[in-house]
Design a protein around this motif. Structure first.
Motif, mmCIF file in Angstrom:
data_model
loop_
_atom_site.group_PDB
_atom_site.id
_atom_site.type_symbol
_atom_site.label_atom_id
_atom_site.label_comp_id
_atom_site.label_asym_id
_atom_site.label_seq_id
_atom_site.Cartn_x
_atom_site.Cartn_y
_atom_site.Cartn_z
ATOM 1 N N GLY A 195 25.035 31.876 -18.192
ATOM 2 C CA GLY A 195 25.147 30.545 -17.420
ATOM 3 C C GLY A 195 26.371 30.547 -16.183
ATOM 4 O O GLY A 195 26.803 31.574 -16.341
ATOM 5 N N THR A 196 26.356 29.743 -15.720
ATOM 6 C CA THR A 196 27.425 29.301 -14.769
ATOM 7 C C THR A 196 28.453 28.369 -15.091
ATOM 8 O O THR A 196 29.553 28.183 -14.352
ATOM 9 N N ARG A 197 28.365 27.654 -16.070
ATOM 10 C CA ARG A 197 29.265 26.583 -16.512
ATOM 11 C C ARG A 197 30.649 27.430 -16.991
ATOM 12 O O ARG A 197 30.691 28.538 -17.246
ATOM 13 N N LYS A 198 31.653 26.690 -17.352
ATOM 14 C CA LYS A 198 33.036 27.326 -17.602
ATOM 15 C C LYS A 198 32.919 28.253 -18.987
ATOM 16 O O LYS A 198 33.623 29.172 -19.125
ATOM 17 N N ASP A 199 32.268 27.699 -20.079
ATOM 18 C CA ASP A 199 32.108 28.428 -21.337
ATOM 19 C C ASP A 199 31.046 29.322 -21.362
ATOM 20 O O ASP A 199 30.454 29.791 -22.204
ATOM 21 N N GLU A 200 30.394 29.616 -20.125
ATOM 22 C CA GLU A 200 29.243 30.595 -19.835
ATOM 23 C C GLU A 200 29.448 31.984 -19.159
ATOM 24 O O GLU A 200 30.558 31.936 -18.413
ATOM 25 N N LEU A 201 28.789 32.921 -19.355
ATOM 26 C CA LEU A 201 28.873 34.187 -18.528
ATOM 27 C C LEU A 201 27.765 34.371 -17.488
ATOM 28 O O LEU A 201 26.591 34.532 -17.712
ATOM 29 N N SER A 202 28.120 34.478 -16.169
ATOM 30 C CA SER A 202 27.017 34.853 -15.191
ATOM 31 C C SER A 202 27.132 36.538 -15.549
ATOM 32 O O SER A 202 27.720 37.029 -16.214
ATOM 33 N N LEU A 203 26.057 37.077 -14.482
ATOM 34 C CA LEU A 203 25.812 38.550 -14.648
ATOM 35 C C LEU A 203 27.242 39.279 -14.345
ATOM 36 O O LEU A 203 27.615 40.213 -15.036
ATOM 37 N N SER A 204 27.973 38.946 -13.428
ATOM 38 C CA SER A 204 29.153 39.648 -13.046
ATOM 39 C C SER A 204 30.210 39.311 -13.907
ATOM 40 O O SER A 204 31.079 40.563 -14.450
ATOM 41 N N LYS A 205 30.279 38.205 -14.618
ATOM 42 C CA LYS A 205 31.342 38.230 -15.719
ATOM 43 C C LYS A 205 31.217 38.811 -16.907
ATOM 44 O O LYS A 205 31.682 39.161 -17.732
ATOM 45 N N ALA A 206 29.553 38.825 -16.944
ATOM 46 C CA ALA A 206 29.160 39.511 -18.334
ATOM 47 C C ALA A 206 29.523 41.087 -18.181
ATOM 48 O O ALA A 206 30.138 41.713 -19.161
ATOM 49 N N LYS A 207 29.684 41.792 -17.061
ATOM 50 C CA LYS A 207 29.801 43.049 -16.859
ATOM 51 C C LYS A 207 31.432 43.361 -17.007
ATOM 52 O O LYS A 207 32.033 44.345 -17.811
ATOM 53 N N ASP A 208 32.399 42.172 -16.703
ATOM 54 C CA ASP A 208 33.553 42.272 -16.842
ATOM 55 C C ASP A 208 34.113 42.298 -18.298
ATOM 56 O O ASP A 208 34.886 43.035 -18.632
ATOM 57 N N ALA A 209 33.179 41.356 -18.953
ATOM 58 C CA ALA A 209 33.595 40.909 -20.389
ATOM 59 C C ALA A 209 32.973 42.254 -21.093
ATOM 60 O O ALA A 209 34.021 42.755 -22.087
ATOM 61 N N ALA A 210 32.262 42.955 -20.651
ATOM 62 C CA ALA A 210 31.850 44.067 -21.289
ATOM 63 C C ALA A 210 32.743 45.382 -21.029
ATOM 64 O O ALA A 210 33.129 46.269 -22.221
ATOM 65 N N ALA A 211 33.191 45.237 -19.912
ATOM 66 C CA ALA A 211 34.266 46.341 -19.613
ATOM 67 C C ALA A 211 35.431 46.304 -20.505
ATOM 68 O O ALA A 211 36.058 47.038 -20.901
ATOM 69 N N THR A 212 35.919 45.016 -20.485
ATOM 70 C CA THR A 212 37.202 44.480 -21.235
ATOM 71 C C THR A 212 37.112 44.874 -22.757
ATOM 72 O O THR A 212 37.871 45.486 -23.403
ATOM 73 N N MET A 213 35.890 44.695 -23.301
ATOM 74 C CA MET A 213 35.582 44.878 -24.799
ATOM 75 C C MET A 213 35.362 46.370 -25.040
ATOM 76 O O MET A 213 35.784 46.678 -25.988
ATOM 77 N N ARG A 214 34.840 47.317 -24.147
ATOM 78 C CA ARG A 214 34.769 48.612 -24.437
ATOM 79 C C ARG A 214 36.021 49.047 -24.302
ATOM 80 O O ARG A 214 36.344 50.179 -25.196
ATOM 81 N N ALA A 215 36.959 48.792 -23.674
ATOM 82 C CA ALA A 215 38.391 49.181 -23.676
ATOM 83 C C ALA A 215 39.007 48.804 -24.992
ATOM 84 O O ALA A 215 39.709 49.742 -25.422
#
Length: 426
Positions: A71-91
């Motif tokens: 989603g696009t709300r503050k507590d949700e993840l858009s596609l780009s934010k999901a990719k960033d979150a995945a990169a952080t988590m993989r690290a």
């Protein structure tokens, strides 16, 4: 979207934002790969979620972790934010952190201010200490006013230094040392609770606070006691009769102040002239039967009348929910007041007469009365082991291990003699 195979995983090398919206619009459960380890999933309810697949470096198992809702709300993840979150988590995973295991860890308590963590520390003090009111008083009066409202993570060594220097400036080096010790304990607790990583009080030592404390040696002579009692009687409007009697009892019986002021009438057998001090109220955690000299009975008769039905020998002089007997500071302040501005614990802005000092009495405190009792017993030729038993001290060495006789009759005789000396001065 109708050409997409539903209810199974789909592999896509490039999933666009519009494609994600299409999956949601279709409303059919599906899991589609976005990039390495990152998947978009539509639930049976038609809600979109981001999933990270990974192999744990902790236990070697393959796992899935939900990064968040689409989603696009503050507590949700858009596609780009999901990719960033995945990169952080993989690290983090590469550094040995397993998000599934971390998710199941006990939650850390939230401590925002120093006062928050201090309340947890004070509860532990109540559980573990015999006199938790002492650290509670120092925290309330000396520590909380300076740093209590600060964020626990923002406190610096200079803040702790400000506390101990302020106490030093008021002429209370021992309290300064206590305050530093309590600050260290509070922030050690904060470290254990995960609120901070370093103790801001750890950089300071007693050299920064009150300095090394010297063992006290002050004791009163019989002539000094006579002068002191005379001044106390002449100033009964400030040094009350209850304080006067307590002063005499502390010298004659050699008990600790806390043991006397918290005494209950049920502990006394006046027919047999014995005070049964229970183990839970003694510093040595051993019960003791204290002989009551006959000359002290009038003191207790007077206290009984003044107690006005209270269960305590020295009942609180004002309504208190905390306890029914007088404050730990009552005697201290009353005595200090007789030394005027040079002895008063809280510096008075007005000039107070030094009644005791002007009479040639060198400064002393309530705790010195116990040393006075021991000294007078020695001057009366009471054998050391009996004098030590009078003060409820444990005998040292082999004698302490094998000698369990309480010397009641011998102590009774010693205290009777001492009572004769003191009561005739009162």
């Amino acid at each position: 979207m109708s050409s997409v195979i539903k209810n199974k995983e789909e592999k896509k090398k490039d999933v666009t934002a519009n494609g994600i919206k299409g999956y949601l619009k279709d409303g059919v459960p599906v899991k589609v790969q976005v990039e390495r380890g990152l998947y978009f999933r539509v639930s049976k309810e038609g809600t979109g979620f981001w999933i990270l697949r990974y192999k744990s470096k902790v236990d070697g198992k393959r796992k899935e972790y939900t990064l968040g809702r689409y989603g696009t709300r503050k507590d949700e993840l858009s596609l780009s934010k999901a990719k960033d979150a995945a990169a952080t988590m993989r690290a983090e995973i590469n550094n040995g952190i397993d998000p599934v295991i971390e998710r199941n860890r006990p939650k850390k308590a939230q401590f925002k201010t120093v006062h928050d963590i201090a309340q947890k520390w004070l509860k532990i003090c109540e559980r573990d200490l015999k006199n938790p009111q002492i650290p509670a008083r120092v925290y309330k009066n000396e520590i909380a006013p300076i740093i209590g409202k600060l964020a626990v993570s923002s406190v610096e060594p200079t803040d702790i230094l400000a506390i101990v220097e302020k106490i030093n400036d008021s002429g209370r080096p021992s309290i300064s040392n206590d305050a530093l010790a309590y600050c260290k304990q509070i922030f050690d607790r904060a470290i254990k609770e995960g609120a901070i990583k370093f103790n801001p009080a750890g950089a300071l030592s007693i050299k920064d606070a009150g300095g090394a404390e010297k063992s006290r040696s002050r004791k009163l002579s019989i002539s000094e006691i006579e002068t002191i009692l005379k001044i106390m009687r002449e100033n009964a409007h400030t040094f009350t009769r209850e304080n006067y009697i307590a002063f005499c009892l502390l010298i004659i019986l050699g008990v600790r102040k806390g043991e006397l002021i918290a005494a209950k009438w049920k502990e006394f057998d006046f027919d047999n002239r014995v005070w049964h001090l229970p183990a839970e109220r003694t510093k040595t955690e051993a019960e003791i039967f204290i002989p009551i000299p006959e000359l002290l009975l009038p003191f207790f008769d007077e206290l009984k009348i003044r107690a006005n039905g209270s269960e305590y020998v020295f009942p609180s002089r004002r309504a208190s929910k905390r306890r029914g007997y007088i404050s730990d500071d009552t005697l201290n302040h009353a005595l200090a007041n007789l030394f005027g501005n040079s002895g008063y614990l809280k510096k008075s802005k007005k000039e107070l007469p030094n009644l005791l000092g002007d009479a040639g009495i060198k400064h002393f405190v309530v705790h010195d009365l116990r040393r006075t009792c021991r000294t007078l017993l020695g001057m009366n030729k009471v054998p050391p082991h009996i004098a030590e038993k009078c003060l409820n001290h444990k005998l040292k060495g082999v004698e302490g291990i094998y000698d369990h006789y309480d010397y009641f009759e011998e102590r009774k005789e010693a205290l009777e003699t001492l009572a004769e000396q003191i009561v005739k001065l009162s």
